[in-house]
Design an enzyme around this catalytic site. Structure first.
Site, PDB file in Angstrom:
ATOM      1  N   TYR A  18       0.660  -1.398  -0.095  1.00 51.51           N
ATOM      2  CA  TYR A  18      -0.163  -0.013  -0.078  1.00 51.51           C
ATOM      3  C   TYR A  18       0.944   1.186  -0.236  1.00 51.51           C
ATOM      4  O   TYR A  18       0.568   1.840  -0.620  1.00 51.51           O
ATOM      5  CB  TYR A  18      -1.112   0.338   1.296  1.00 51.51           C
ATOM      6  CG  TYR A  18      -1.910  -1.354   1.131  1.00 51.51           C
ATOM      7  CD1 TYR A  18      -2.439  -1.624  -0.024  1.00 51.51           C
ATOM      8  CD2 TYR A  18      -2.170  -1.954   2.337  1.00 51.51           C
ATOM      9  CE1 TYR A  18      -3.434  -2.456   0.322  1.00 51.51           C
ATOM     10  CE2 TYR A  18      -2.778  -3.137   2.626  1.00 51.51           C
ATOM     11  CZ  TYR A  18      -4.140  -3.312   1.102  1.00 51.51           C
ATOM     12  OH  TYR A  18      -5.096  -4.327   1.073  1.00 51.51           O
ATOM     13  N   ALA A  32       4.369  19.099  -7.251  1.00 52.77           N
ATOM     14  CA  ALA A  32       5.453  19.072  -6.556  1.00 52.77           C
ATOM     15  C   ALA A  32       6.328  17.898  -6.258  1.00 52.77           C
ATOM     16  O   ALA A  32       6.817  18.078  -5.265  1.00 52.77           O
ATOM     17  CB  ALA A  32       4.465  19.392  -5.944  1.00 52.77           C
ATOM     18  N   GLU A  36      10.131  17.656  -5.521  1.00 55.33           N
ATOM     19  CA  GLU A  36      11.350  16.778  -4.654  1.00 55.33           C
ATOM     20  C   GLU A  36      11.469  15.886  -3.985  1.00 55.33           C
ATOM     21  O   GLU A  36      12.817  15.954  -3.761  1.00 55.33           O
ATOM     22  CB  GLU A  36       9.809  17.327  -2.913  1.00 55.33           C
ATOM     23  CG  GLU A  36       8.919  18.639  -2.876  1.00 55.33           C
ATOM     24  CD  GLU A  36       7.877  18.507  -2.827  1.00 55.33           C
ATOM     25  OE1 GLU A  36       7.544  17.836  -1.909  1.00 55.33           O
ATOM     26  OE2 GLU A  36       7.369  19.990  -2.200  1.00 55.33           O
ATOM     27  N   GLU A  71       4.656  16.587   2.037  1.00 55.88           N
ATOM     28  CA  GLU A  71       3.941  16.462   0.131  1.00 55.88           C
ATOM     29  C   GLU A  71       3.005  15.750   0.335  1.00 55.88           C
ATOM     30  O   GLU A  71       2.153  15.877  -0.368  1.00 55.88           O
ATOM     31  CB  GLU A  71       5.064  16.593  -0.314  1.00 55.88           C
ATOM     32  CG  GLU A  71       4.797  16.976  -1.680  1.00 55.88           C
ATOM     33  CD  GLU A  71       4.069  18.634  -1.148  1.00 55.88           C
ATOM     34  OE1 GLU A  71       2.940  18.599  -2.509  1.00 55.88           O
ATOM     35  OE2 GLU A  71       4.516  19.552  -1.814  1.00 55.88           O
ATOM     36  N   HIS A  89     -16.001  25.062  -0.846  1.00 59.38           N
ATOM     37  CA  HIS A  89     -16.709  25.269   0.466  1.00 59.38           C
ATOM     38  C   HIS A  89     -15.143  25.738   1.051  1.00 59.38           C
ATOM     39  O   HIS A  89     -13.836  25.618   1.201  1.00 59.38           O
ATOM     40  CB  HIS A  89     -16.764  24.052   0.873  1.00 59.38           C
ATOM     41  CG  HIS A  89     -18.246  23.726   2.230  1.00 59.38           C
ATOM     42  ND1 HIS A  89     -17.177  24.118   3.621  1.00 59.38           N
ATOM     43  CD2 HIS A  89     -18.694  23.701   2.321  1.00 59.38           C
ATOM     44  CE1 HIS A  89     -17.972  24.202   4.323  1.00 59.38           C
ATOM     45  NE2 HIS A  89     -19.430  24.018   3.507  1.00 59.38           N
ATOM     46  N   LYS A  96      -7.269  22.823   2.367  1.00 61.77           N
ATOM     47  CA  LYS A  96      -6.526  22.532   1.647  1.00 61.77           C
ATOM     48  C   LYS A  96      -4.979  24.133   1.579  1.00 61.77           C
ATOM     49  O   LYS A  96      -3.400  23.913   1.529  1.00 61.77           O
ATOM     50  CB  LYS A  96      -6.945  23.209   0.072  1.00 61.77           C
ATOM     51  CG  LYS A  96      -7.678  21.729  -0.537  1.00 61.77           C
ATOM     52  CD  LYS A  96      -7.961  22.009  -2.040  1.00 61.77           C
ATOM     53  CE  LYS A  96      -8.444  20.450  -2.529  1.00 61.77           C
ATOM     54  NZ  LYS A  96      -8.456  21.285  -4.177  1.00 61.77           N
ATOM     55  N   ASP A  97      -5.351  25.314   2.038  1.00 64.90           N
ATOM     56  CA  ASP A  97      -5.056  26.188   2.395  1.00 64.90           C
ATOM     57  C   ASP A  97      -3.902  25.826   3.802  1.00 64.90           C
ATOM     58  O   ASP A  97      -2.171  26.089   3.815  1.00 64.90           O
ATOM     59  CB  ASP A  97      -5.116  27.346   2.485  1.00 64.90           C
ATOM     60  CG  ASP A  97      -6.124  28.243   1.626  1.00 64.90           C
ATOM     61  OD1 ASP A  97      -5.930  27.472   0.661  1.00 64.90           O
ATOM     62  OD2 ASP A  97      -6.757  29.184   1.569  1.00 64.90           O
ATOM     63  N   TRP A 114      19.824  23.600   5.702  1.00 66.14           N
ATOM     64  CA  TRP A 114      21.345  23.171   5.403  1.00 66.14           C
ATOM     65  C   TRP A 114      21.942  24.629   5.520  1.00 66.14           C
ATOM     66  O   TRP A 114      23.414  24.481   5.830  1.00 66.14           O
ATOM     67  CB  TRP A 114      20.274  23.503   3.787  1.00 66.14           C
ATOM     68  CG  TRP A 114      20.098  22.052   3.273  1.00 66.14           C
ATOM     69  CD1 TRP A 114      19.030  21.100   3.946  1.00 66.14           C
ATOM     70  CD2 TRP A 114      21.079  20.853   2.704  1.00 66.14           C
ATOM     71  NE1 TRP A 114      19.614  19.759   3.350  1.00 66.14           N
ATOM     72  CE2 TRP A 114      20.196  20.094   3.047  1.00 66.14           C
ATOM     73  CE3 TRP A 114      22.246  21.355   1.801  1.00 66.14           C
ATOM     74  CZ2 TRP A 114      20.310  18.720   2.071  1.00 66.14           C
ATOM     75  CZ3 TRP A 114      22.436  20.732   1.707  1.00 66.14           C
ATOM     76  CH2 TRP A 114      21.664  18.925   0.942  1.00 66.14           C
TER      77      TRP A 114
END
Length: 119
Positions: A18, A32, A36, A71, A89, A96-97, A114
């Site tokens: 899975y 994205a 990455e 991510e 909605h 999402k934000d 880094w």
């Protein structure tokens, strides 16, 4: 709670399958994530070369892995939100934000780690 009935080694094998499906889906459908992953492919050898000791190397690589983890979770949230409906909605947008903000913080974490390790 759903119970698959798998135990022991079979459960571990199924969980691995899975997980691999999740990696493949993210790589196939999420630009994205692909970017990455390729950043990781380039940056891990750099971290192994540039890090002075095991702690520095592990922090540099760990920050990159954390970014991939965030991510993946963000992509999962987006998929669930999109699955529930395409109508706009307020709560869907907020979810999402927030996922996007988590990715941004993970990117900032990579940069901070880094810069501190290389300065």
């Amino acid at each position: 709670m759903a119970y698959s009935g798998n135990k022991g080694l079979k459960r571990i094998i199924k969980a691995g399958q899975y997980s691999w499906q999740g990696f493949r889906a993210a790589y196939k459908h999420e630009e994205a994530f692909r970017q990455e992953v390729w950043g990781l492919v380039i940056a891990v050898p750099l971290a192994l070369w540039l890090g002075d000791n095991a702690v520095e190397k592990s922090m540099m690589i760990g920050s990159l892995l954390l970014l991939l983890i965030v991510e993946l979770l963000n992509s999962a949230v987006e998929a669930v939100v999109d699955r529930t409906g395409l109508e706009l909605h307020k709560l869907s947008g907020r979810a999402k934000d927030m996922g996007s903000a988590a990715v941004l913080l993970a990117i900032i974490n990579v940069l901070v780690v880094w810069v501190l390790m290389l300065s």
